[in-house]
Design an enzyme around this catalytic site. Structure first.
Site, mmCIF file in Angstrom:
data_model
loop_
_atom_site.group_PDB
_atom_site.id
_atom_site.type_symbol
_atom_site.label_atom_id
_atom_site.label_comp_id
_atom_site.label_asym_id
_atom_site.label_seq_id
_atom_site.Cartn_x
_atom_site.Cartn_y
_atom_site.Cartn_z
ATOM 1 N N TYR A 150 20.904 -28.023 -12.902
ATOM 2 C CA TYR A 150 19.534 -28.970 -12.236
ATOM 3 C C TYR A 150 20.364 -30.052 -11.441
ATOM 4 O O TYR A 150 19.276 -31.143 -11.260
ATOM 5 C CB TYR A 150 18.520 -29.195 -13.440
ATOM 6 C CG TYR A 150 17.175 -27.999 -12.591
ATOM 7 C CD1 TYR A 150 17.833 -27.278 -12.439
ATOM 8 C CD2 TYR A 150 16.455 -28.313 -13.260
ATOM 9 C CE1 TYR A 150 16.852 -25.735 -12.495
ATOM 10 C CE2 TYR A 150 15.679 -27.654 -13.421
ATOM 11 C CZ TYR A 150 16.215 -26.106 -13.546
ATOM 12 O OH TYR A 150 15.184 -24.870 -13.322
ATOM 13 N N ASP B 29 13.826 -24.861 -19.303
ATOM 14 C CA ASP B 29 12.724 -24.989 -18.242
ATOM 15 C C ASP B 29 12.477 -23.725 -18.109
ATOM 16 O O ASP B 29 10.530 -23.929 -17.885
ATOM 17 C CB ASP B 29 12.979 -25.554 -16.293
ATOM 18 C CG ASP B 29 12.293 -25.634 -15.487
ATOM 19 O OD1 ASP B 29 11.333 -25.886 -15.678
ATOM 20 O OD2 ASP B 29 12.639 -25.506 -14.506
ATOM 21 N N LYS C 110 24.669 -18.270 -22.472
ATOM 22 C CA LYS C 110 24.883 -17.198 -21.460
ATOM 23 C C LYS C 110 25.681 -17.071 -21.876
ATOM 24 O O LYS C 110 26.866 -17.132 -20.264
ATOM 25 C CB LYS C 110 24.088 -17.265 -19.963
ATOM 26 C CG LYS C 110 24.228 -15.614 -19.527
ATOM 27 C CD LYS C 110 23.136 -14.600 -19.547
ATOM 28 C CE LYS C 110 24.095 -13.868 -18.820
ATOM 29 N NZ LYS C 110 22.870 -12.307 -19.666
#
Ligand code: NAD
Length: 339
Positions: free
Chosen positions: A123, A233, A175
């Protein structure tokens, strides 16, 4: 001495639900000197800027702000409110607690705090297109930036949060099996910091997609979850869904130089001005604020009165299945508090 707090009533339903919140805090005896400031459309109308410097300066002075929802003006020349606030106060930790308030839903015992890193990751907005031949948008590239510094401070924040509130476990979502560098660094830092809390706070790490499934199957297994910006988010809305949606979801934005507390929902233009908005999320955000200010006992009392009022179902707003106005609902919470 009253504690100074900047109040941004906000747009749409913002002024009515922040007023309701102030009435409850007042009834609970909270000694706060509110410094009212404008932001959002209210500030565009008054000052031509959605985040006037006067508002930023007030937050800088008080170091704590309670904020109603803001309408983000679309168009050239306007500063993004969230970016301005995040940059000025380095609001790196977005903290969203969710727990079951209304029994009889899909899950009975959800009590999870999500700690989302708020300044890094995908982001940061470093992205561009690559032209190939006559297609100017043949390729799009976005950069995810994870730093050791940013990872350490958010993971440490999550552990400190857990340790100081008697919470048992921190789950780190990542991840790293695919994003070996960026998510891998976050995971490595997490594992290192976890060692400092051994014997006090448990630690586990889970791959984000597996966690999404596990949260839907057994949310009661989770306690504090810490993760990077994008995953956080997405998870924060998933978590709100586990306990019945955004209407009861508060959020805290913790920075190095200030902290800001708000409801997760928006300005609800469809019901603005009708006096029927549910003030619970802002009130719960104010409880997070009281805890931040070291007034946890008052926060507990207010939360208890709110939960009891909601569970009794006699005087609740439309979104909770009742017919009460914002004022009637607020009166019922105050009556419980004083009863
Ligand atoms: P919204 O959250 O305002 O509304 C979604 C739905 O939930 C609507 O039907 C609304 O009536 C209902 N709702 C929301 N809060 C409620 C409450 N307290 N009581 C009862 N019902 C409630 O989302 P939206 O319509 O997508 O956004 C409207 C505006 O809010 C936009 O301008 C958006 O930019 C802004 N927004 C601001 C924030 C913020 O400042 N933190 C967050 C989200 C959206």
């Amino acid at each position: 001495m009253p504690t100074p707090v900047t109040l941004i009533p906000g747009d749409g339903i913002g002024p009515s639900i922040t007023d309701a919140t102030l009435r409850v805090l007042d009834a609970a005896g909270a000694d706060i000197a509110w410094d009212r400031q404008l932001a959002g459309m209210a500030a565009v109308t008054a000052a031509g800027d959605p985040v006037p410097d006067a508002t930023l300066d007030a937050i800088e002075r008080s170091k704590v702000a309670l904020k109603g929802p803001l309408e983000t003006p679309v168009g050239e020349g306007y500063r993004s409110i969230n970016v301005a606030l995040r940059q000025r106060f380095d609001l790196y930790a977005n903290v969203r607690p969710v727990y079951t308030i209304i029994p009889g839903g899909r899950y009975e015992d959800v009590d999870i705090v999500l700690v989302r890193e708020n300044t890094e990751g995908l982001y940061i907005g470093i992205e561009h297109y690559v032209r190939i031949g006559d297609d100017p948008r043949a390729v799009a590239e976005s950069l995810a930036v994870i730093t050791r510094f940013g990872s350490e401070r958010i993971v440490r924040y999550a552990f400190e949060y857990a340790a100081s509130r008697g919470r048992k476990k921190v789950t780190l979502a990542h991840k790293a099996n695919i994003l070996k560098a960026s998510s891998g660094l976050f995971l490595d830092v997490g594992r290192d910091i976890a060692k400092e809390y051994e014997g006090r706070v448990e630690f586990e790490d889970v791959i984000i997609d597996a966690l999404a499934m596990k949260l839907v199957l057994n949310p009661e297994r989770y306690d504090v979850i810490v993760t990077t910006n994008l995953f956080g988010d997405i998870l924060s809305d998933l978590l709100a869904g586990l306990v019945g949606g955004l209407g009861l979801a508060p959020g805290a934005n913790i920075g190095t130089t200030a902290a800001m507390f708000e409801a997760v929902h928006g300005t609800a233009p469809d019901i603005a001005g009708k006096g029927v908005a549910n003030p619970s999320a802002v009130l719960l955000a104010a409880c997070l604020m009281l805890e931040h200010l070291g007034d946890a006992e008052r926060a507990r009392r207010i939360r208890e009165a709110l939960v009891a009022t909601i569970r009794e179902k006699k005087s609740v707003t439309r979104d909770l299945g009742g017919t009460a106005s914002t004022d009637q609902f607020t009166d019922a919470v105050i009556a419980r508090l004083q009863g």
